[in-house]
Write a protein that holds these residues in place. Structure first.
Motif, PDB file in Angstrom:
ATOM      1  N   GLY A   1      26.434  25.575 -30.171  1.00  0.00           N
ATOM      2  CA  GLY A   1      27.485  26.411 -30.084  1.00  0.00           C
ATOM      3  C   GLY A   1      27.360  27.218 -28.478  1.00  0.00           C
ATOM      4  N   VAL A   2      26.393  26.838 -27.883  1.00  0.00           N
ATOM      5  CA  VAL A   2      26.242  27.630 -26.535  1.00  0.00           C
ATOM      6  C   VAL A   2      25.825  26.525 -25.424  1.00  0.00           C
ATOM      7  CG1 VAL A   2      24.822  29.327 -25.352  1.00  0.00           C
ATOM      8  CG2 VAL A   2      25.361  29.624 -27.596  1.00  0.00           C
ATOM      9  N   VAL A   3      26.464  26.658 -24.257  1.00  0.00           N
ATOM     10  CA  VAL A   3      26.036  25.935 -23.209  1.00  0.00           C
ATOM     11  C   VAL A   3      25.255  26.906 -22.129  1.00  0.00           C
ATOM     12  CG1 VAL A   3      26.550  24.335 -21.322  1.00  0.00           C
ATOM     13  CG2 VAL A   3      27.702  24.447 -23.341  1.00  0.00           C
ATOM     14  N   ALA A   4      23.795  26.654 -22.289  1.00  0.00           N
ATOM     15  CA  ALA A   4      22.960  27.575 -21.321  1.00  0.00           C
ATOM     16  C   ALA A   4      23.264  27.312 -19.900  1.00  0.00           C
ATOM     17  CB  ALA A   4      21.488  27.523 -21.883  1.00  0.00           C
ATOM     18  N   LEU A   5      23.059  26.154 -19.663  1.00  0.00           N
ATOM     19  CA  LEU A   5      23.244  25.709 -18.168  1.00  0.00           C
ATOM     20  C   LEU A   5      24.397  24.478 -18.056  1.00  0.00           C
ATOM     21  CD1 LEU A   5      19.443  25.356 -17.018  1.00  0.00           C
ATOM     22  CD2 LEU A   5      20.930  27.077 -16.414  1.00  0.00           C
ATOM     23  N   ASP A   6      25.434  24.650 -17.353  1.00  0.00           N
ATOM     24  CA  ASP A   6      26.454  23.774 -17.182  1.00  0.00           C
ATOM     25  C   ASP A   6      26.558  23.191 -15.994  1.00  0.00           C
ATOM     26  OD1 ASP A   6      28.917  22.724 -17.879  1.00  0.00           O
ATOM     27  OD2 ASP A   6      29.851  24.482 -17.928  1.00  0.00           O
ATOM     28  N   GLY A   7      25.834  22.288 -15.649  1.00  0.00           N
ATOM     29  CA  GLY A   7      25.848  21.418 -14.347  1.00  0.00           C
ATOM     30  C   GLY A   7      25.341  22.242 -13.242  1.00  0.00           C
ATOM     31  N   VAL A   8      24.233  23.057 -13.162  1.00  0.00           N
ATOM     32  CA  VAL A   8      23.490  23.737 -12.432  1.00  0.00           C
ATOM     33  C   VAL A   8      22.850  22.931 -11.372  1.00  0.00           C
ATOM     34  CG1 VAL A   8      21.974  25.570 -11.795  1.00  0.00           C
ATOM     35  CG2 VAL A   8      23.526  25.999 -13.932  1.00  0.00           C
ATOM     36  N   SER A   9      23.232  23.269  -9.961  1.00  0.00           N
ATOM     37  CA  SER A   9      22.363  22.749  -9.052  1.00  0.00           C
ATOM     38  C   SER A   9      21.695  23.677  -8.350  1.00  0.00           C
ATOM     39  CB  SER A   9      23.411  21.593  -8.165  1.00  0.00           C
ATOM     40  OG  SER A   9      23.915  20.830  -8.646  1.00  0.00           O
ATOM     41  N   PHE A  10      20.570  23.319  -7.668  1.00  0.00           N
ATOM     42  CA  PHE A  10      19.769  24.426  -7.103  1.00  0.00           C
ATOM     43  C   PHE A  10      18.780  23.911  -6.388  1.00  0.00           C
ATOM     44  CE2 PHE A  10      15.931  27.090  -7.103  1.00  0.00           C
ATOM     45  CZ  PHE A  10      16.360  28.462  -6.475  1.00  0.00           C
ATOM     46  N   ASP A  11      18.333  24.427  -5.057  1.00  0.00           N
ATOM     47  CA  ASP A  11      17.116  23.669  -4.508  1.00  0.00           C
ATOM     48  C   ASP A  11      16.267  25.078  -3.872  1.00  0.00           C
ATOM     49  OD1 ASP A  11      17.750  23.942  -1.166  1.00  0.00           O
ATOM     50  OD2 ASP A  11      19.485  23.640  -2.194  1.00  0.00           O
ATOM     51  N   VAL A  12      14.982  24.744  -3.262  1.00  0.00           N
ATOM     52  CA  VAL A  12      14.441  25.554  -2.816  1.00  0.00           C
ATOM     53  C   VAL A  12      13.653  24.893  -1.674  1.00  0.00           C
ATOM     54  CG1 VAL A  12      12.293  25.220  -4.239  1.00  0.00           C
ATOM     55  CG2 VAL A  12      12.516  27.194  -2.781  1.00  0.00           C
ATOM     56  N   ARG A  13      13.647  25.276  -0.412  1.00  0.00           N
ATOM     57  CA  ARG A  13      13.171  24.549   0.623  1.00  0.00           C
ATOM     58  C   ARG A  13      11.648  24.877   1.016  1.00  0.00           C
ATOM     59  NH1 ARG A  13      18.571  26.484   4.082  1.00  0.00           N
ATOM     60  NH2 ARG A  13      20.111  25.082   2.964  1.00  0.00           N
ATOM     61  N   THR A  14      11.196  24.098   1.884  1.00  0.00           N
ATOM     62  CA  THR A  14       9.807  24.213   2.391  1.00  0.00           C
ATOM     63  C   THR A  14       9.746  25.358   3.302  1.00  0.00           C
ATOM     64  OG1 THR A  14       9.421  21.890   2.664  1.00  0.00           O
ATOM     65  CG2 THR A  14       7.897  23.237   3.713  1.00  0.00           C
ATOM     66  N   GLY A  15       8.763  26.288   2.754  1.00  0.00           N
ATOM     67  CA  GLY A  15       8.351  27.816   3.199  1.00  0.00           C
ATOM     68  C   GLY A  15       9.708  28.531   3.346  1.00  0.00           C
ATOM     69  N   GLU A  16      10.283  28.805   2.010  1.00  0.00           N
ATOM     70  CA  GLU A  16      11.408  29.481   1.817  1.00  0.00           C
ATOM     71  C   GLU A  16      11.122  30.256   0.590  1.00  0.00           C
ATOM     72  OE1 GLU A  16      16.169  28.704   1.469  1.00  0.00           O
ATOM     73  OE2 GLU A  16      14.828  27.639   0.077  1.00  0.00           O
TER      74      GLU A  16
END
Length: 501
Positions: A21-36
């Motif tokens: 009954g719940v979509v907790a994450l719906d196609g989430v894109s995310f990134d973290v870069r070197t030294g960030e």
């Protein structure tokens, strides 16, 4: 130094996580870069914790891809995450209470020696002391962490992560229980790790921290990524708008009230580290208690609530002598306490929200010696609706709720007792901006009804924003009480450090 801020270190593409009954994450894109340092923002329930749990291996994703240094990886367990160099520090310390600080810090990668692979206590001690030294802290390494304060446990958790030399470090509300100096020490460590090429994911509800520490910001709402931008390209109000998807008005809503009669009076109270504390609270007043960690704010709340004994002095409540010998006596007198550690001291985590709400006033729902479940349900539902508490199900344990909804359950309990004085100890720690706003409005409403309110907070802008007066403690005594017009960050801090300089 690595080419900070340009090279993708960790990438998450189209991550989906569903519950019934719940979509907790719906196609989430995310990134973290070197030294960030990439900050992840959003209200409780937006999907931040789910994303971190997938990253840490505590949860499996339903679909989507995870790439580390451009190579697709699967993270199916916490052990696998750590082997890949991904380390997560949760808001609630993931420590073994009965183990010592040293044992917790090296747990999972213990230095051993000898044929039977015994723990090398010298190397373990050196490793632990070195990690704590980076944080500017000295703790008793031989002391079980169950004896530590919430702030000390958080420091052990951070020290534990520092020993793992993570390539990606994710932190969930790491400063919720830290002092200002501890917070600055943590930020110095994060900046050093960043300069060494570590990618850092930082989750916090304290927006002032975001502008202090972040390179980029991603906002989640209702399981979707709403926006990503450089911290230099946004401001506080824009972020709030992205997070809540609606106008909040003032961040600290103010309501003009007429202060009523004195409800609580303390004269020359001595108890533990408290000495000669004199204080008063009036009906319809919000009184803030400010001070550095160790100043005596929580100790004073415990004395008022009957959890610690008063050694000398006098207290009166509602016009009569008041000297509670237990929390039960305080509750019966009309005083409620929302503790700083709501999970350990404020809630029975395995019980439902309904049963937690009625726990302090069972007499109101008992018939013929038994709890009337229909009466319990009816009473609890009144507050669940009034405070808009979001529940997965009527019988779901409160441990399944977000931090903001847990705090609303604790507040509902004291509303059900019809308390005349409510003490809030760090009421919005680890709570998102939208729920904070709701809690401020509830506090204003309570004061408007003539309830006396005491708010203890390490968030000075919060005290300045919602309180009618602020009493400042330093070294266990009141060093000054300021009206709303007198109180500024400078005047409060001067009183908070009166005996520290």
């Amino acid at each position: 130094m690595p080419n900070a801020g340009t090279t993708p270190l960790l990438e998450l593409h189209s991550i989906v996580k569903r519950y019934p009954g719940v979509v907790a994450l719906d196609g989430v894109s995310f990134d973290v870069r070197t030294g960030e340092i990439h900050c992840l923002l959003g209200e409780n329930g937006a999907g931040k914790s789910t994303l971190l749990n997938i990253l840490s291996g505590a949860l499996s994703k339903d679909s989507g891809d995870i790439l580390l240094n451009g190579r697709q990886v699967e993270i199916n367990s916490p052990t696998q995450a750590q082997e890949l160099g991904v380390c997560t520090i949760y808001q609630e310390a993931e420590l073994v209470p009965a183990l010592t600080a040293m044992e917790n810090i090296v747990l999972g990668h213990e230095p051993v020696h000898g044929f039977f692979s015994m723990l090398d206590t010298k190397r373990a001690g050196d490793t632990s002391r070195s990690a704590l030294a980076q944080f500017g802290e000295e703790l008793d390494l031989e002391e079980p962490v169950e004896h530590f304060s919430v702030a000390q446990q958080q420091i052990v958790e951070i020290a534990k992560a520092l020993t793992r030399q993570a390539r990606v470090l994710a932190l969930d509300e790491p400063t919720a229980s830290l002092t200002e100096s501890e917070r600055e020490n943590l930020f110095a460590i994060l900046r050093r790790l960043k300069s060494e090429g570590t990618g850092i994911i930082y989750v916090s509800h304290r927006l002032e921290e975001i502008f202090d520490i972040a390179d980029r910001i991603t906002v989640l709402r209702d399981g979707r990524a709403i926006n990503t931008c450089a911290v230099s390209e946004t401001n506080r109000q824009t972020l709030i708008g992205w997070m809540v998807g609606r106008e909040l008005g003032e961040e600290y809503p103010r309501v003009e009230r007429v202060r009523g009669a004195e409800i609580l009076k303390l004269e020359n109270i001595n108890a533990g580290r408290l000495h000669d504390v004199t204080l008063s609270v009036h009906r319809g007043e919000i009184l803030g208690l400010a001070g550095l960690v160790g100043a005596g704010r929580t100790e004073l709340a415990r004395v008022l609530f009957g959890a610690d004994p008063m050694e000398s002095g006098t207290m009166s409540f509602l016009g009569t002598d008041y000297k509670p010998r237990s929390p039960r006596e305080a509750i019966d007198a009309g005083i409620g306490l929302l503790t700083e550690d709501r999970n350990r001291l404020g809630l029975v985590m395995e019980m439902s929200a309904e049963r937690n709400i009625t726990l302090a006033n069972l007499a109101a729902i008992v018939k013929n010696g038994f709890i009337d479940r229909d009466a319990e349900h009816s009473a609890a539902q009144t507050y669940i609706k009034q405070l808009s508490i979001k529940l997965p199900g009527a019988e779901s344990p409160v441990e399944t709720l977000s931090g903001g909804n847990r705090q609303k359950v604790v507040l509902s309990r004291w509303l059900f007792t019809d308390a005349k004085l409510l003490i809030f100890d760090e009421p919005t720690a680890g709570i998102d901006i939208g729920v904070k706003y709701e809690i401020y409005n509830i506090i204003n409403e309570l004061a408007g009804r003539g309830v006396g309110v005491i708010v203890i907070s390490s968030d000075l802008p919060e005290l300045l924003g919602i309180c009618d007066r602020i009493a400042v403690l330093c070294g266990g005594t009141i060093t000054g009480t300021l009206t709303r017009t007198e109180a500024t960050q400078e005047t409060v801090m001067a009183l908070a450090m009166k005996y520290e300089l």
